[in-house]
Design a protein around this motif. Structure first.
Motif, PDB file in Angstrom:
ATOM      1  N   UNK A 152       0.799  -1.078  -0.009  1.00 34.47           N
ATOM      2  CA  UNK A 152      -0.139  -0.109  -0.011  1.00 34.47           C
ATOM      3  C   UNK A 152       0.934   1.330  -0.095  1.00 34.47           C
ATOM      4  N   UNK A 153       2.021   1.038   0.808  1.00 34.32           N
ATOM      5  CA  UNK A 153       2.855   2.448   0.561  1.00 34.32           C
ATOM      6  C   UNK A 153       3.457   2.590  -0.849  1.00 34.32           C
ATOM      7  N   UNK A 154       3.970   1.700  -1.389  1.00 35.84           N
ATOM      8  CA  UNK A 154       4.415   1.553  -2.692  1.00 35.84           C
ATOM      9  C   UNK A 154       3.306   2.181  -3.534  1.00 35.84           C
ATOM     10  N   UNK A 155       2.120   1.684  -3.532  1.00 28.15           N
ATOM     11  CA  UNK A 155       0.999   2.336  -4.283  1.00 28.15           C
ATOM     12  C   UNK A 155       0.714   3.735  -4.107  1.00 28.15           C
ATOM     13  N   UNK A 156       0.660   4.158  -2.808  1.00 24.77           N
ATOM     14  CA  UNK A 156       0.415   5.687  -2.674  1.00 24.77           C
ATOM     15  C   UNK A 156       1.649   6.424  -2.976  1.00 24.77           C
ATOM     16  N   UNK A 157       2.952   6.056  -2.835  1.00 24.09           N
ATOM     17  CA  UNK A 157       4.143   6.949  -3.139  1.00 24.09           C
ATOM     18  C   UNK A 157       4.268   7.000  -4.871  1.00 24.09           C
ATOM     19  N   UNK A 158       3.740   5.860  -5.420  1.00 20.62           N
ATOM     20  CA  UNK A 158       3.715   5.866  -6.956  1.00 20.62           C
ATOM     21  C   UNK A 158       2.740   7.054  -7.409  1.00 20.62           C
ATOM     22  N   UNK A 159       1.496   6.964  -6.576  1.00 19.01           N
ATOM     23  CA  UNK A 159       0.477   7.842  -6.985  1.00 19.01           C
ATOM     24  C   UNK A 159       1.005   9.341  -6.791  1.00 19.01           C
ATOM     25  N   UNK A 160       1.673   9.411  -5.698  1.00 18.87           N
ATOM     26  CA  UNK A 160       2.203  10.894  -5.439  1.00 18.87           C
ATOM     27  C   UNK A 160       3.484  11.437  -6.378  1.00 18.87           C
ATOM     28  N   UNK A 161       4.121  10.239  -6.778  1.00 18.60           N
ATOM     29  CA  UNK A 161       4.981  10.705  -8.061  1.00 18.60           C
ATOM     30  C   UNK A 161       4.251  10.990  -9.329  1.00 18.60           C
ATOM     31  N   UNK A 162       3.276  10.201  -9.612  1.00 22.06           N
ATOM     32  CA  UNK A 162       2.539  10.418 -10.743  1.00 22.06           C
ATOM     33  C   UNK A 162       1.743  11.850 -10.736  1.00 22.06           C
ATOM     34  N   UNK A 163       1.437  12.108  -9.638  1.00 22.21           N
ATOM     35  CA  UNK A 163       0.740  13.618  -9.465  1.00 22.21           C
ATOM     36  C   UNK A 163       1.882  14.503  -9.717  1.00 22.21           C
ATOM     37  N   UNK A 164       2.671  14.508  -9.247  1.00 25.91           N
ATOM     38  CA  UNK A 164       4.120  15.536  -9.343  1.00 25.91           C
ATOM     39  C   UNK A 164       4.437  15.682 -10.888  1.00 25.91           C
ATOM     40  N   UNK A 165       4.289  14.757 -11.540  1.00 29.62           N
ATOM     41  CA  UNK A 165       4.571  14.621 -13.046  1.00 29.62           C
ATOM     42  C   UNK A 165       3.466  15.143 -13.741  1.00 29.62           C
ATOM     43  N   UNK A 166       2.241  14.820 -13.530  1.00 29.38           N
ATOM     44  CA  UNK A 166       0.893  15.572 -14.164  1.00 29.38           C
ATOM     45  C   UNK A 166       0.779  16.853 -13.634  1.00 29.38           C
ATOM     46  N   UNK A 167       1.164  17.420 -12.561  1.00 34.99           N
ATOM     47  CA  UNK A 167       1.124  18.968 -12.289  1.00 34.99           C
ATOM     48  C   UNK A 167       2.282  19.476 -13.055  1.00 34.99           C
ATOM     49  N   UNK A 168       3.621  19.040 -13.230  1.00 32.26           N
ATOM     50  CA  UNK A 168       4.634  19.683 -13.968  1.00 32.26           C
ATOM     51  C   UNK A 168       4.061  19.751 -15.546  1.00 32.26           C
ATOM     52  N   UNK A 169       3.553  18.863 -15.971  1.00 31.09           N
ATOM     53  CA  UNK A 169       2.998  18.826 -17.332  1.00 31.09           C
ATOM     54  C   UNK A 169       1.947  19.734 -17.513  1.00 31.09           C
ATOM     55  N   UNK A 170       0.822  19.952 -16.630  1.00 29.38           N
ATOM     56  CA  UNK A 170       0.049  20.677 -16.832  1.00 29.38           C
ATOM     57  C   UNK A 170       0.383  22.185 -16.585  1.00 29.38           C
ATOM     58  N   UNK A 171       1.369  22.299 -15.793  1.00 31.12           N
ATOM     59  CA  UNK A 171       2.162  23.824 -15.690  1.00 31.12           C
ATOM     60  C   UNK A 171       2.628  24.069 -16.886  1.00 31.12           C
ATOM     61  N   UNK A 172       3.465  23.390 -17.639  1.00 28.01           N
ATOM     62  CA  UNK A 172       4.275  23.310 -18.835  1.00 28.01           C
ATOM     63  C   UNK A 172       3.091  23.905 -20.025  1.00 28.01           C
TER      64      UNK A 172
END
Length: 337
Positions: A152-172
């Motif tokens: 579950x920790x791995x799944x949550x942290x992967x979601x967190x990384x994915x959110x970071x990438x999505x936010x960076x993409x939206x900002x761009x």
């Protein structure tokens, strides 16, 4: 020029090899004579034409020259003017250098803060994932509930990384103007209601007070994107203030704009950091290890608001809370529908 009743003045700076002119008839002040006054370091008076030339001195060194037309000046006056010009130019250079130095210092501080924030945002989830994977791959891997917890920790942290990438993409995309906004006239209460509905589950135990006066004009906005800004501010207020403290959402007219505000009674934001929180990946130094986040919410909100033609600001006082305010333009009758 007025003091000497002159018609024109010219200035030559040797280090830049540039001529500066002011007044009428400036072309009559010959560049060659200005260069000679600099090279010879001697005043020169052309009485027949009414031109005066003199070196610009800084101490004993000539750093340029000047010329004045229509004013017969003595050698002593030309020397004095040249010295005063040298002092003024040096003072201006010193101020410029100080400004550049301060700008460089601020730039380095910002780069350091951004790098620290980016490193933290990526390192924290990666460290958790690495530790979980190492434990699962060990000689005696955990079983049962402990194994499930690691997954579950791995799944949550992967979601967190994915959110970071999505936010960076939206900002761009926002910065590149690649996201199209669907503008229409949106009543202020509709925008606020949509944001509160989106945050319903997270604000369930929070006292949220809404102040929207009657007769408030509609705004020209993309409802989905405008709501995104308000949701971000509401979620931040909820995260950074104690659960028993109210959040106040308000709107008011200000000429051609409507101001939307979200006020909390959280810890407040340090004055120095108030200029940084809208920068990409930046997170408050006292909060980054306490509350998870990507440091992209406010920069994205800023980009959205500016795409609408508005602005976003913060007013804050330590230990008393913060008020985030953004503006959206009033919808034009018969145009924005």
């Amino acid at each position: 020029m007025d003091a000497f009743e002159s018609g024109a003045a010219s200035l030559f700076l040797a280090d830049k090899q540039k001529f500066y002119r002011s007044g009428y008839g400036t072309l009559q002040l010959e560049e060659e004579q200005l260069r000679l006054a600099y090279e010879r370091e001697e005043p020169y008076v052309d009485s027949a034409r009414g031109f005066c030339y003199g070196p610009v001195r800084l101490g004993m060194k000539s750093i340029g020259s000047f010329g004045i037309s229509g004013a017969p000046l003595t050698r002593q006056t030309l020397e004095a003017v040249g010295t005063l010009l040298g002092i003024a130019i040096e003072r201006t250079r010193a101020v410029e250098q100080l400004s550049h130095t301060e700008a460089d210092r601020q730039s380095e501080r910002l780069k350091s803060a951004l790098l620290d924030s980016i490193t933290h945002n990526f390192r924290t989830p990666l460290t958790s994932i690495k530790a979980s994977v190492s434990s699962l791959l060990s000689t005696h891997p955990p079983q049962g509930s402990h194994r499930q917890e690691l997954l579950e920790i791995m799944n949550e942290e992967c979601d967190r990384l994915n959110k970071l990438v999505e936010d960076a993409s939206e900002m761009s995309k926002l910065e590149a103007g690649e996201i199209e906004l669907e503008f229409r006239a949106v009543p202020a209460h509709e925008l606020i209601d949509a944001a509160l509905a989106n945050c319903k589950s997270s604000l369930v135990a929070r006292d949220v007070r809404v102040h929207v006066p009657d007769g408030l004009p509609a705004v020209r906005a993309d409802l989905a994107r405008g709501k995104e800004v308000l949701v971000q501010l509401l979620e931040n207020a909820n995260l950074y203030s104690e659960k028993d403290k109210p959040i106040v959402v308000s709107a008011e007219s200000n000429g051609n704009f409507v101001l939307f505000s979200v006020a909390d009674r959280g810890p407040g934001i340090d004055t120095m950091e108030q200029g940084l929180i809208f920068d990409k990946f930046y997170r408050g130094k006292d909060q980054r290890s306490v509350i998870q986040g990507t440091g992209m919410g406010l920069p994205i909100s800023k980009a959205i608001v500016e795409a609408h033609g508005g602005t976003i600001t913060v007013t804050s006082q330590l230990n008393h809370g913060s008020v985030f305010t953004f503006t959206l333009p009033v919808a034009r009758a018969g145009v924005d529908r």
